[in-house]
Every structure is written in C-alpha cells, then in structure tokens.
Design a protein around this motif. Structure first.
Motif, mmCIF file in Angstrom:
data_model
loop_
_atom_site.group_PDB
_atom_site.id
_atom_site.type_symbol
_atom_site.label_atom_id
_atom_site.label_comp_id
_atom_site.label_asym_id
_atom_site.label_seq_id
_atom_site.Cartn_x
_atom_site.Cartn_y
_atom_site.Cartn_z
ATOM 1 N N UNK A 84 -15.047 -9.873 -9.006
ATOM 2 C CA UNK A 84 -14.186 -10.260 -10.170
ATOM 3 C C UNK A 84 -12.902 -10.203 -9.839
ATOM 4 N N UNK A 85 -11.715 -10.580 -10.894
ATOM 5 C CA UNK A 85 -10.502 -10.808 -10.404
ATOM 6 C C UNK A 85 -9.985 -9.342 -10.248
ATOM 7 N N UNK A 86 -10.359 -8.214 -10.960
ATOM 8 C CA UNK A 86 -9.869 -6.874 -10.923
ATOM 9 C C UNK A 86 -10.212 -6.278 -9.552
ATOM 10 N N UNK A 87 -11.401 -6.548 -9.207
ATOM 11 C CA UNK A 87 -11.719 -6.190 -7.757
ATOM 12 C C UNK A 87 -11.145 -6.582 -6.655
ATOM 13 N N UNK A 88 -10.813 -7.962 -6.764
ATOM 14 C CA UNK A 88 -10.224 -8.491 -5.599
ATOM 15 C C UNK A 88 -8.625 -8.254 -5.631
ATOM 16 N N UNK A 89 -8.178 -8.047 -6.834
ATOM 17 C CA UNK A 89 -6.805 -7.437 -7.074
ATOM 18 C C UNK A 89 -6.541 -6.151 -6.658
ATOM 19 N N UNK A 90 -7.509 -5.215 -6.374
ATOM 20 C CA UNK A 90 -7.559 -3.876 -5.876
ATOM 21 C C UNK A 90 -7.037 -4.046 -4.315
ATOM 22 N N UNK A 91 -7.453 -4.884 -3.795
ATOM 23 C CA UNK A 91 -6.969 -5.013 -2.130
ATOM 24 C C UNK A 91 -5.641 -5.386 -2.130
ATOM 25 N N UNK A 92 -5.283 -6.385 -3.053
ATOM 26 C CA UNK A 92 -3.617 -6.386 -2.998
ATOM 27 C C UNK A 92 -2.790 -5.204 -3.281
ATOM 28 N N UNK A 93 -3.450 -4.091 -4.271
ATOM 29 C CA UNK A 93 -2.573 -2.924 -4.446
ATOM 30 C C UNK A 93 -2.681 -1.827 -3.496
ATOM 31 N N UNK A 94 -3.740 -2.010 -2.461
ATOM 32 C CA UNK A 94 -4.001 -1.037 -1.767
ATOM 33 C C UNK A 94 -2.855 -0.778 -0.613
ATOM 34 N N UNK A 95 -2.521 0.526 -0.553
ATOM 35 C CA UNK A 95 -1.367 0.914 0.544
ATOM 36 C C UNK A 95 -1.908 0.442 2.083
ATOM 37 N N UNK A 96 -0.701 -0.152 2.561
ATOM 38 C CA UNK A 96 -1.319 -0.494 3.970
ATOM 39 C C UNK A 96 -0.274 0.274 4.929
ATOM 40 N N UNK A 97 -0.992 0.666 6.111
ATOM 41 C CA UNK A 97 -0.271 1.432 7.101
ATOM 42 C C UNK A 97 -0.364 0.807 8.470
ATOM 43 N N UNK A 98 0.670 0.381 9.301
ATOM 44 C CA UNK A 98 0.345 -0.161 10.470
ATOM 45 C C UNK A 98 0.416 1.020 11.585
ATOM 46 N N UNK A 99 -0.665 1.153 12.218
ATOM 47 C CA UNK A 99 -0.745 2.198 13.188
ATOM 48 C C UNK A 99 -0.217 1.849 14.552
ATOM 49 N N UNK A 100 0.784 2.526 15.182
ATOM 50 C CA UNK A 100 1.386 1.874 16.135
ATOM 51 C C UNK A 100 0.731 2.049 17.578
ATOM 52 N N UNK A 101 -0.248 0.957 17.801
ATOM 53 C CA UNK A 101 -1.278 0.841 18.613
ATOM 54 C C UNK A 101 -1.253 -0.460 18.998
ATOM 55 N N UNK A 102 -1.643 -0.629 20.245
ATOM 56 C CA UNK A 102 -1.863 -2.041 20.676
ATOM 57 C C UNK A 102 -3.409 -2.313 21.294
ATOM 58 N N UNK A 103 -4.029 -3.134 20.813
ATOM 59 C CA UNK A 103 -5.260 -3.325 21.205
ATOM 60 C C UNK A 103 -5.520 -4.731 21.669
ATOM 61 N N UNK A 104 -6.311 -5.037 22.884
ATOM 62 C CA UNK A 104 -6.549 -6.326 23.136
ATOM 63 C C UNK A 104 -7.525 -7.183 22.143
ATOM 64 N N UNK A 105 -7.438 -8.112 21.718
ATOM 65 C CA UNK A 105 -8.334 -8.938 20.755
ATOM 66 C C UNK A 105 -9.298 -9.874 21.621
ATOM 67 N N UNK A 106 -9.812 -10.793 21.233
ATOM 68 C CA UNK A 106 -10.523 -11.738 21.645
ATOM 69 C C UNK A 106 -9.885 -12.941 22.184
ATOM 70 N N UNK A 107 -10.286 -13.873 23.136
ATOM 71 C CA UNK A 107 -9.446 -15.102 23.215
ATOM 72 C C UNK A 107 -9.298 -15.812 21.897
ATOM 73 N N UNK A 108 -8.332 -16.693 21.589
ATOM 74 C CA UNK A 108 -8.058 -17.380 20.726
ATOM 75 C C UNK A 108 -8.019 -18.808 21.010
ATOM 76 N N UNK A 109 -9.020 -19.699 20.296
ATOM 77 C CA UNK A 109 -8.933 -20.962 20.763
ATOM 78 C C UNK A 109 -8.125 -22.082 19.889
#
Length: 135
Positions: free
Chosen positions: A110-135
């Motif tokens: 539902x639009x309200x549920x999807x919108x909840x993610x847009x309203x979530x507070x975001x916090x970048x943790x100062x860490x660097x992690x290796x991801x996967x190879x990107x094609x």
C-alpha cells in the motif's frame, strides 16, 4: 535505518578495475516469526497461541487464494499477485501449461506502507566493507 559504505571492484565497462563506492543497508537479520507474534500479543488481548493460530490460518487462506490464481488484498499491507512467465510458441495448440517457465508472487505494498520507508531516519555508519564485483 543503518547504512554502510561498500566498495566494489568494477569488472567491466569504462571503469573496469576501478574501485567504486556505494551505500548498502546494514543487514541485522530478519525479524523473526516469534518477534511478530510477541508484537501482536503485546498490542492486543490475544495470547501467543491465539496469535500463532490466527497467523497460520491467515497464511492458509492466502495460499489457497494464490493457488487458485486470485490476487490477495492484505488490507494495510498491500496486495499479493500470483504471476507466471511462459515461452511464446507458434500455435495455439502448442500453448499449454508445459510452456510455463516460472511461477511467482508479486507484492505491491500500500502507498502508506511504501511511504514509511521514505520517512525512515537514515544513519551512515562510518565503516567500509568490500562488496561484490560489479558487472
């Protein structure tokens, strides 16, 4: 929601071999079935056993409806739609259930549920992690 910086080694394209950075959601694991039951119990007068029974019956009804090809309206959660993918064939006679290549379920929140993610507070943790190879 916690986020982390991830680096990727580009495997192809104009940036092949270069290190690139992006942000990913930190995965703290799934919310368990038991945690959902505890939440339902805490917010209602249902016992843990009643909550479990309701969820099991709810799942059974959803399975029955999806198996019959019907979309399922989950109220405030959204809708589940059964779907199939099939090969194209030359004649109507060749078009059978054997031409189906995949079956699945598509979830439309539902639009309200999807919108909840847009309203979530975001916090970048100062860490660097290796991801996967990107094609």
């Amino acid at each position: 929601m916690d986020l982390q910086i991830v680096w990727l080694q580009m495997a192809m394209g104009p940036k092949k071999g270069q290190k690139q950075y992006t942000i990913h959601r930190v995965n703290y694991g799934n919310t368990t079935h038991e945690a959902i039951l505890e939440g339902v119990q805490a917010a209602s007068t249902f016992s843990a056993a009643d909550s479990e029974l309701i969820i099991r019956h709810f799942a059974d009804v959803i399975e029955e409806k999806l198996s019959s090809g019907r979309p399922v309206d989950l109220g405030p959660l959204g809708t589940l739609h059964p779907n199939i993918t099939a090969k194209s064939v030359d004649t109507k006679e060749q078009c059978t259930a054997k031409t189906i290549t995949s079956k699945g379920i598509t979830y439309h929140p539902r639009a309200e549920l999807a919108e909840a993610l847009n309203k979530a507070s975001l916090r970048v943790i100062n860490s660097e992690v290796r991801g996967r190879k990107h094609k």
